[in-house]
Design a protein around this motif. Sequence first.
Motif, PDB file in Angstrom:
ATOM      1  N   ALA A  95      -1.414  67.526  89.118  1.00  0.00           N
ATOM      2  CA  ALA A  95      -0.646  66.366  89.553  1.00  0.00           C
ATOM      3  C   ALA A  95      -0.402  66.347  91.061  1.00  0.00           C
ATOM      4  CB  ALA A  95       0.693  66.337  88.828  1.00  0.00           C
ATOM      5  N   ASP A  96      -0.679  67.441  91.734  1.00  0.00           N
ATOM      6  CA  ASP A  96      -0.437  67.519  93.171  1.00  0.00           C
ATOM      7  C   ASP A  96      -1.521  66.737  93.917  1.00  0.00           C
ATOM      8  OD1 ASP A  96       0.451  68.146  95.650  1.00  0.00           O
ATOM      9  OD2 ASP A  96       0.011  70.275  95.540  1.00  0.00           O
ATOM     10  N   PRO A  97      -1.152  65.673  94.631  1.00  0.00           N
ATOM     11  CA  PRO A  97      -2.169  64.862  95.316  1.00  0.00           C
ATOM     12  C   PRO A  97      -2.779  65.567  96.529  1.00  0.00           C
ATOM     13  CG  PRO A  97       0.012  64.002  95.774  1.00  0.00           C
ATOM     14  CD  PRO A  97       0.177  65.098  94.779  1.00  0.00           C
ATOM     15  N   THR A  98      -2.112  66.559  97.062  1.00  0.00           N
ATOM     16  CA  THR A  98      -2.660  67.239  98.234  1.00  0.00           C
ATOM     17  C   THR A  98      -3.810  68.180  97.879  1.00  0.00           C
ATOM     18  OG1 THR A  98      -1.037  69.017  98.059  1.00  0.00           O
ATOM     19  CG2 THR A  98      -0.468  67.127  99.441  1.00  0.00           C
ATOM     20  N   GLY A 100      -6.129  67.504  95.463  1.00  0.00           N
ATOM     21  CA  GLY A 100      -7.300  66.687  95.151  1.00  0.00           C
ATOM     22  C   GLY A 100      -8.036  67.126  93.893  1.00  0.00           C
ATOM     23  N   GLN A 103      -8.786  63.827  92.000  1.00  0.00           N
ATOM     24  CA  GLN A 103      -9.521  62.831  92.793  1.00  0.00           C
ATOM     25  C   GLN A 103     -10.998  63.220  92.847  1.00  0.00           C
ATOM     26  OE1 GLN A 103      -7.584  62.972  96.524  1.00  0.00           O
ATOM     27  NE2 GLN A 103      -5.671  62.075  95.760  1.00  0.00           N
TER      28      GLN A 103
END
Length: 104
Positions: A95-98, A100, A103
Motif C-alpha cells: 500500500a506504500d506509494p513510495t 511502487g 504501480q
Amino acid sequence: MDYLDTSGIHDPYHSRRPRTSAAATAGLVLGIIAIVLNALLITLPLGFVAGVLSLIFSLLARKRYRLGLGGLLASGVSFFIVLVWLISLFVPLMADPTLGVLQR
C-alpha cells in the motif's frame, strides 16, 4: 472360577485400544511450540516448520487412532498466527506509494 479372574468383566483401563499415541503427543507438543515460536517474529521460520510437523503427526494420529485433535487445533492456531504476521508485513509494503510495488 478364581477370585481374581476378571476375564468376564469389561475393564475400561485395560482395553486394547490405546488411550494415547506418541504421534498425538508429538503433534500437541509441536503445536504448542509452534504457537510460541510463531508469536515471536524472529523465530517465524522455526515455528512454521514446527507447525507443519505438528500437522503431520496429528493427522497420522487422527487416521490411525482417532486421536490428535489437540495437535490439529494447535497447528491451525499457529498457521493463523503466521498468516496474521504475513498480512501485517506485506500489506503496508504493497500500500506504500513510495515503494511502487503496485504501480507498473
